[in-house]
Structures are given as C-alpha cells and as structure tokens.
Design a protein around this motif. Structure first.
Motif, PDB file in Angstrom:
ATOM      1  N   LEU A   1     -10.651  10.382   0.464  1.00 32.19           N
ATOM      2  CA  LEU A   1     -11.162   9.029   0.282  1.00 32.19           C
ATOM      3  C   LEU A   1     -12.100   8.631   1.411  1.00 32.19           C
ATOM      4  O   LEU A   1     -11.768   8.784   2.592  1.00 32.19           O
ATOM      5  CB  LEU A   1      -9.991   8.043   0.219  1.00 32.19           C
ATOM      6  N   ASN A   2     -13.262   8.136   1.035  1.00 27.75           N
ATOM      7  CA  ASN A   2     -14.212   7.610   2.008  1.00 27.75           C
ATOM      8  C   ASN A   2     -13.491   6.590   2.892  1.00 27.75           C
ATOM      9  O   ASN A   2     -12.952   5.593   2.408  1.00 27.75           O
ATOM     10  CB  ASN A   2     -15.372   6.950   1.264  1.00 27.75           C
ATOM     11  N   ALA A   3     -13.494   6.828   4.194  1.00 23.62           N
ATOM     12  CA  ALA A   3     -12.744   5.980   5.122  1.00 23.62           C
ATOM     13  C   ALA A   3     -13.285   4.558   5.174  1.00 23.62           C
ATOM     14  O   ALA A   3     -12.600   3.655   5.663  1.00 23.62           O
ATOM     15  CB  ALA A   3     -12.763   6.586   6.523  1.00 23.62           C
ATOM     16  N   GLU A   4     -14.505   4.343   4.662  1.00 22.31           N
ATOM     17  CA  GLU A   4     -15.079   2.999   4.671  1.00 22.31           C
ATOM     18  C   GLU A   4     -14.552   2.139   3.518  1.00 22.31           C
ATOM     19  O   GLU A   4     -14.754   0.923   3.511  1.00 22.31           O
ATOM     20  CB  GLU A   4     -16.602   3.083   4.578  1.00 22.31           C
ATOM     21  N   PHE A   5     -13.853   2.737   2.572  1.00 15.87           N
ATOM     22  CA  PHE A   5     -13.356   2.003   1.406  1.00 15.87           C
ATOM     23  C   PHE A   5     -12.009   1.344   1.735  1.00 15.87           C
ATOM     24  O   PHE A   5     -10.959   1.728   1.215  1.00 15.87           O
ATOM     25  CB  PHE A   5     -13.199   2.932   0.212  1.00 15.87           C
ATOM     26  N   THR A   6     -12.030   0.351   2.592  1.00 21.63           N
ATOM     27  CA  THR A   6     -10.781  -0.244   3.075  1.00 21.63           C
ATOM     28  C   THR A   6     -10.029  -0.983   1.964  1.00 21.63           C
ATOM     29  O   THR A   6      -8.809  -0.840   1.840  1.00 21.63           O
ATOM     30  CB  THR A   6     -11.059  -1.198   4.243  1.00 21.63           C
ATOM     31  N   GLU A   7     -10.724  -1.769   1.171  1.00 26.31           N
ATOM     32  CA  GLU A   7     -10.052  -2.488   0.086  1.00 26.31           C
ATOM     33  C   GLU A   7      -9.534  -1.510  -0.962  1.00 26.31           C
ATOM     34  O   GLU A   7      -8.401  -1.663  -1.464  1.00 26.31           O
ATOM     35  CB  GLU A   7     -11.001  -3.493  -0.564  1.00 26.31           C
ATOM     36  N   ALA A   8     -10.346  -0.514  -1.290  1.00 32.89           N
ATOM     37  CA  ALA A   8      -9.928   0.480  -2.274  1.00 32.89           C
ATOM     38  C   ALA A   8      -8.679   1.210  -1.799  1.00 32.89           C
ATOM     39  O   ALA A   8      -7.742   1.438  -2.567  1.00 32.89           O
ATOM     40  CB  ALA A   8     -11.060   1.472  -2.527  1.00 32.89           C
ATOM     41  N   ARG A   9      -8.647   1.568  -0.518  1.00 34.22           N
ATOM     42  CA  ARG A   9      -7.477   2.277   0.014  1.00 34.22           C
ATOM     43  C   ARG A   9      -6.231   1.401  -0.047  1.00 34.22           C
ATOM     44  O   ARG A   9      -5.145   1.862  -0.433  1.00 34.22           O
ATOM     45  CB  ARG A   9      -7.725   2.723   1.444  1.00 34.22           C
ATOM     46  N   ALA A  10      -6.379   0.128   0.319  1.00 29.45           N
ATOM     47  CA  ALA A  10      -5.223  -0.766   0.295  1.00 29.45           C
ATOM     48  C   ALA A  10      -4.661  -0.893  -1.114  1.00 29.45           C
ATOM     49  O   ALA A  10      -3.436  -0.828  -1.319  1.00 29.45           O
ATOM     50  CB  ALA A  10      -5.625  -2.138   0.834  1.00 29.45           C
ATOM     51  N   ASN A  11      -5.542  -1.050  -2.098  1.00 33.11           N
ATOM     52  CA  ASN A  11      -5.080  -1.168  -3.488  1.00 33.11           C
ATOM     53  C   ASN A  11      -4.462   0.129  -3.987  1.00 33.11           C
ATOM     54  O   ASN A  11      -3.478   0.123  -4.731  1.00 33.11           O
ATOM     55  CB  ASN A  11      -6.235  -1.582  -4.390  1.00 33.11           C
ATOM     56  N   LEU A  12      -5.054   1.251  -3.582  1.00 38.24           N
ATOM     57  CA  LEU A  12      -4.529   2.556  -3.996  1.00 38.24           C
ATOM     58  C   LEU A  12      -3.138   2.781  -3.413  1.00 38.24           C
ATOM     59  O   LEU A  12      -2.233   3.249  -4.112  1.00 38.24           O
ATOM     60  CB  LEU A  12      -5.482   3.662  -3.550  1.00 38.24           C
ATOM     61  N   GLU A  13      -2.955   2.442  -2.158  1.00 35.06           N
ATOM     62  CA  GLU A  13      -1.642   2.627  -1.529  1.00 35.06           C
ATOM     63  C   GLU A  13      -0.575   1.759  -2.188  1.00 35.06           C
ATOM     64  O   GLU A  13       0.562   2.197  -2.402  1.00 35.06           O
ATOM     65  CB  GLU A  13      -1.738   2.317  -0.032  1.00 35.06           C
ATOM     66  N   LYS A  14      -0.938   0.517  -2.516  1.00 33.27           N
ATOM     67  CA  LYS A  14       0.019  -0.364  -3.200  1.00 33.27           C
ATOM     68  C   LYS A  14       0.368   0.179  -4.578  1.00 33.27           C
ATOM     69  O   LYS A  14       1.536   0.143  -5.000  1.00 33.27           O
ATOM     70  CB  LYS A  14      -0.562  -1.770  -3.311  1.00 33.27           C
ATOM     71  N   ALA A  15      -0.639   0.691  -5.293  1.00 35.89           N
ATOM     72  CA  ALA A  15      -0.390   1.259  -6.619  1.00 35.89           C
ATOM     73  C   ALA A  15       0.487   2.498  -6.523  1.00 35.89           C
ATOM     74  O   ALA A  15       1.404   2.697  -7.343  1.00 35.89           O
ATOM     75  CB  ALA A  15      -1.711   1.593  -7.307  1.00 35.89           C
TER      76      ALA A  15
END
Length: 428
Positions: free
Chosen positions: A125-139
């Motif tokens: 995952l592109n490390a700049e995708f902070t919102e995407a990572r947060a949502n992915l981790e919650k999912a």
C-alpha cells in the motif's frame, strides 16, 4: 449502454465504508464462503477464465491464466501480493476503492490467496494513502471479528492472514518486480523479463501472484454473479466494466465505472461535464503519460485495451488526463519529462541518462533557448532509448516527447523561432 446491475465496484454502502454488515447485506463474503466450502481452486480459475477478466493494472493480462500459472507451479511455496502502490500521475482509482469499498478488496485478496495456496499474503500500500489505510485496517478488523480472516476461518481449519506492507517507493516501485524487490529490503529496481516473471520467480524467489486493487475487487462479483453476467457488457475480448480516473481540464473530475468500450467522448463530455470555461479539448492521455496522446479528432475511440492499442496508444490503468486548448504543450511535456527523470531508479544507463537529456532539451526549448537541432536531437535520443530499460519508464518518457513533438510541432517551432513561449505564463 448498461444497467446499474453491472456497476458494482463503486456501489455506496450505508454507514461507514468499513461497515461489514452493510457489505454482507449486498452479498459480500458469499463468494469467499463458497470457496471455503467447495475448496476447488480449478473451478475458481475456470470461472475467471470464462469471464475473460483482464488485469486492470496496465498490461491487461488475462487474470485466470495468471492465477492458473501460480497454482499449478511445481513449487509448493507460493505468495500473493496486492499491488496498491499507485504512483502514476492521473491515476487514483485504487486509492478510491480502498477508501470507500475496502471489504470487496479484502474478499478478493482472500479468494486469490486461498486459490493459489499462498504461504503468505500482502497488500503493498502506498504509504501516502493514510485515509485508505485507516479504512482498510478497520475493515480487516471487522472481517477478523466475523471470522472471515485469521485462524480457523469459519471453522474450516484454514488459516489466512493479510499483512499491509508500507510502500515508501516511487513510480518505478509500482512495477511488480521492483515492488517485490523493495519488499525484500532491496532497492526498488525492476528485474529483466524473462527470466524474472513473478509467476515463476517472485517474492523470496518463489512463484508469486500479483494483482492490482481493481482486478481483485472484480473477483467476488464475478464468482457471485457468474461469468455470463460479467461478459454481458464490454467488447468480447475486453468484457466487463473498468474504473476510469478522469482529471485535467474537465468540469467534473473523478472516478467513473463504465463498460469497457465506452467512447472517450462519453467519458469527457457526459461524465466529466466537458472542458471548463468554454475551452476545447486539445489532447488527451487515455492511459496516463506513459502512453501516446490523442487529438480532439479521436474522441470517438473506444476505451478498451485492444481498440487503443490499434490506435497507437494504450489504456494502461485508465488514468485519463484531458488537456485544453489554452495549454502550452511544450510546458506540459516538460512537466511530465521532469516526472520521468525524477522517477528513474538509475539502474539502466539509457534511462537515467536519456530521461535527463530529454528534460534538458525540452526545458531549453520552453525557455526560448532551443534550436531546430535540439528538436532533431529529441527525436534521435527518443529513438535510441525506447525499449531499452528493464521496465517501461524509459519507453514512456520517449513516447511522451516523440508524440508531443509530432502532434504539436508548430508549438515547438514557435518557441524556437520566437525565442519565447507564445502562451501565457504558467500559474505560480
């Protein structure tokens, strides 16, 4: 053109994007549960082959064939990696999918990992995708709580975890062999193909399945609805829908899911609302800056892999960039030439030297210091370096300047003759 039944990837869920209940109400994780019950990888692969799903990451390679090659490899140690690097200018659909629809990606990754018998599974995952990572981790957390991910999944005895790997790389790191190198602690430098095809020699030297976010997001829908459903829209050789990242000189930039084969004109005028401020289309990059531009006389081209290839350009990951008629094409070419020069990993001499030379020449012309000999040198250097690298960056850089010079020769000539740019200064 199609009905909403086929537009699945961007379907909004009620509540938060990571809400597993809302995803399950729309049929989410049904395909994954069936894969666990039936435990028939050949059937899954056969379904993808009958659907003729092609990779949505650039090359358009048949997905089922790639999965089959890894699954039937003689090595018992195999890996799976979802490529969510997405560093290319004008491409942002994968980030959108992860941010707004993370569960369908998770389900696609689970199915892919289980089907090929992966020892370990990753999302790069592109490390700049902070919102995407947060949502992915919650999912992923909700999927784990429901028993879809982790140890002894749904009492099946199957253990399957997915690890998020931070991609601090570059544009080149999105190339699959370079990505795999970086994941092993080495510089993100592409490997020569052959012999280093990831399906044979990937992570830790073992066969590795690599797919991008959109490709994997299609998988649960195909398995749930059937290959015949998927092939009802789009051309025979490129069926299904695709996400188009539309940016540049349009009134409504964004991500649009459309059947493959949709005309470029429909995407720009109907979806994007046309060009703002009464301006007109001057050029379009249909597949991002690595593929040749087309002019306004080609807006009726069909947006699919084969049609664009036949027209001398390419679909790539469908990062559509629109340029209006008030734009200086020399300046636009310089901007993208600088990108290619900066993103060269420096491994291949024709690439790091050639991209630097091209940027210098285009900059010289834009600043009013160029000559006709410099224009000849641009074409000469581009011809020398095209196709010489281990990846496509150097080819993209050469195609960019060659194509721009051929389509907009009068603008380059005007810069040389007037010793200045004839367009308004670039905004600061």
């Amino acid at each position: 053109m199609t009905n909403n039944n086929h537009l699945r990837l961007l379907q909004p869920l009620e509540g938060n994007p990571w809400n597993i209940e809302a995803y399950c109400q729309k049929g989410g994780y049904e395909a994954w549960q069936r894969c666990l019950r039936e435990n028939n990888p050949d059937s899954v692969i056969s379904t993808l082959k009958r659907a003729s799903l092609r990779g949505r990451g650039g090359a358009g390679f048949p997905t089922g064939l790639k999965w089959e090659k890894v699954f039937h490899h003689r090595s018992a140690e195999r890996y799976f990696v979802c490529n969510a690097g997405e560093h290319e200018p004008g491409t942002f659909k994968d980030r959108h999918l992860i941010t707004h629809s993370p569960h369908q990606l998770i389900e696609g990754c689970l199915i892919a990992s289980f089907t090929v018998g992966a020892k370990e599974s990753f999302i790069y995952l592109n490390a700049e995708f902070t919102e995407a990572r947060a949502n992915l981790e919650k999912a992923m957390g909700e999927a784990r709580e429901r028993g879809f991910l982790g140890k002894n999944i749904l009492g099946s005895g199957v253990n399957l975890e997915i690890e998020i790997y931070d991609g601090h790389g570059s544009y080149v790191a999105g190339e699959e062999t370079a990505m795999l190198e970086s994941m092993q602690g080495r510089p993100a430098q592409p490997k020569q193909k052959p012999p280093f095809y990831p399906t044979d020699f990937g992570l830790h030297g073992k066969p590795t399945l690599v797919n991008n976010v959109e490709t994997l997001s299609h998988v649960p829908h195909i398995l749930r609805n059937g290959p015949e459903w998927f092939t009802q829209v789009g051309p025979e050789q490129s069926p299904g829908t695709m996400l188009f990242s539309l940016s540049g000189a349009v009134n409504r930039p964004g991500v649009y899911e459309l059947p493959l084969g949709t005309s470029l004109r429909h995407l720009i005028e109907e979806c994007g609302g046309g060009v703002p401020n009464g301006k007109k289309v001057k050029a379009v990059f249909p597949g991002g800056p690595s593929f040749a531009m087309i002019g306004p006389d080609q807006l009726d081209l069909h947006m699919d892999f084969d049609s664009l290839k036949k027209a001398g350009t390419g679909l790539g990951s469908a990062g559509v960039i629109v340029v209006d008629d008030a734009t200086c094409m020399v300046r636009q070419t310089l901007k993208l030439s600088s990108f290619f020069r900066e993103e060269s990993c420096g491994q291949c001499p024709p690439c790091y030297i050639g991209t630097e030379n091209l940027e210098e020449l285009v900059k010289k012309i834009e600043e009013g210091q160029g000559t006709q000999q410099d224009l000849d040198r641009i074409m000469q250097i581009s011809g020398y370096i095209k196709g010489t690298g281990f990846c496509t960056l150097v080819t993209g850089a050469s195609v960019l300047v060659q194509n721009s010079l051929r389509l907009f020769r009068s603008e380059f000539d005007a810069h040389v003759a007037n010793h200045a740019c004839p367009f308004a200064p670039a905004p600061v």
